[in-house]
Design a protein around this motif. Structure first.
Motif, mmCIF file in Angstrom:
data_model
loop_
_atom_site.group_PDB
_atom_site.id
_atom_site.type_symbol
_atom_site.label_atom_id
_atom_site.label_comp_id
_atom_site.label_asym_id
_atom_site.label_seq_id
_atom_site.Cartn_x
_atom_site.Cartn_y
_atom_site.Cartn_z
ATOM 1 N N PHE A 46 0.830 -1.212 0.000
ATOM 2 C CA PHE A 46 0.000 0.000 0.000
ATOM 3 C C PHE A 46 0.862 1.258 0.000
ATOM 4 N N PHE A 66 2.890 1.410 -3.512
ATOM 5 C CA PHE A 66 2.029 1.602 -4.676
ATOM 6 C C PHE A 66 1.376 2.983 -4.652
ATOM 7 N N SER A 67 0.890 3.398 -3.485
ATOM 8 C CA SER A 67 0.260 4.722 -3.415
ATOM 9 C C SER A 67 1.279 5.821 -3.679
ATOM 10 N N ILE A 94 0.204 -9.999 -3.361
ATOM 11 C CA ILE A 94 0.922 -8.926 -2.669
ATOM 12 C C ILE A 94 2.428 -9.134 -2.806
ATOM 13 N N GLU A 151 1.768 6.022 -7.387
ATOM 14 C CA GLU A 151 0.655 6.777 -7.974
ATOM 15 C C GLU A 151 0.896 8.279 -7.828
ATOM 16 N N ARG A 177 -4.257 -3.593 -5.636
ATOM 17 C CA ARG A 177 -4.672 -2.516 -4.733
ATOM 18 C C ARG A 177 -6.195 -2.477 -4.593
ATOM 19 N N ASN A 178 -6.908 -2.517 -5.708
ATOM 20 C CA ASN A 178 -8.367 -2.456 -5.665
ATOM 21 C C ASN A 178 -8.967 -3.662 -4.952
ATOM 22 N N PHE A 209 -8.470 -3.147 -1.245
ATOM 23 C CA PHE A 209 -9.297 -2.071 -0.705
ATOM 24 C C PHE A 209 -10.779 -2.409 -0.748
#
Length: 165
Positions: free
Chosen positions: A25, A28-29, A135, A32, A116-117, A120
């Motif tokens: 998380f 990856f975030s 993961i 982004e 990720r989706n 979440f």
């Protein structure tokens, strides 16, 4: 029933999180965010917000895809990509019957976005073996992507944005 203080809720959730999903998380975030800092090179055409993973994959190209393919762990994202969650009227969330294929760099980045989706928006019973595998695959791909960015004439600023605000 008394409600727990916010600090207790945060502490409990933090202590229950595995290291691997937290790493995924966080990195990856940050990827982004870093791609967004590059202007409109990697984003959707305004006014639609978000990162266009197809554009990102095109910038990384075939050499990156070959690096992912050559890595024992990362390559599993190609051979066993994560499925896509869909919302079916009257049924709710479920995985599509077939996972999308993963045959180029753009598909690899779309697979990372699906990991990720799925985490979440998917079921929260616990991390199943398939989730844990994806993961691990995703973390390996992100490591390769970082190294690739660092040594790429145009993408090195993305690597810089991962650490520096």
């Amino acid at each position: 029933m008394a409600q727990d203080p916010w600090e207790t809720v945060v502490s409990t959730l933090s202590s229950q999180m595995d290291v691997a999903p937290t790493q995924f998380f966080a990195t990856f975030s940050r990827f982004e965010w870093a791609f967004g800092q590059e202007g409109e090179d990697y984003t959707f055409t305004p006014p639609k917000p978000g990162i266009n993973w197809s554009k990102v994959g095109q910038a990384f190209g075939g050499k990156f895809f070959q690096l992912v393919k050559a890595d024992h762990v990362a390559s599993r994202i190609i051979s066993d990509p994560p499925q896509m969650i869909e919302n079916v009227a009257g049924v709710g969330l479920r995985f599509q019957a077939t996972a999308p294929t993963c045959g180029d760099a753009s598909a690899v980045f779309h697979a990372l976005a699906r990991i990720r989706n799925n985490l979440f928006h998917g079921w929260k019973v616990g991390l199943e073996a398939d989730d844990r595998q994806h993961i691990a695959d995703g973390n390996a791909v992100l490591r390769i992507a970082y190294d690739y960015c660092e040594n790429h004439p145009k993408l090195h600023t993305v690597a810089h944005h991962l650490i520096y605000v």
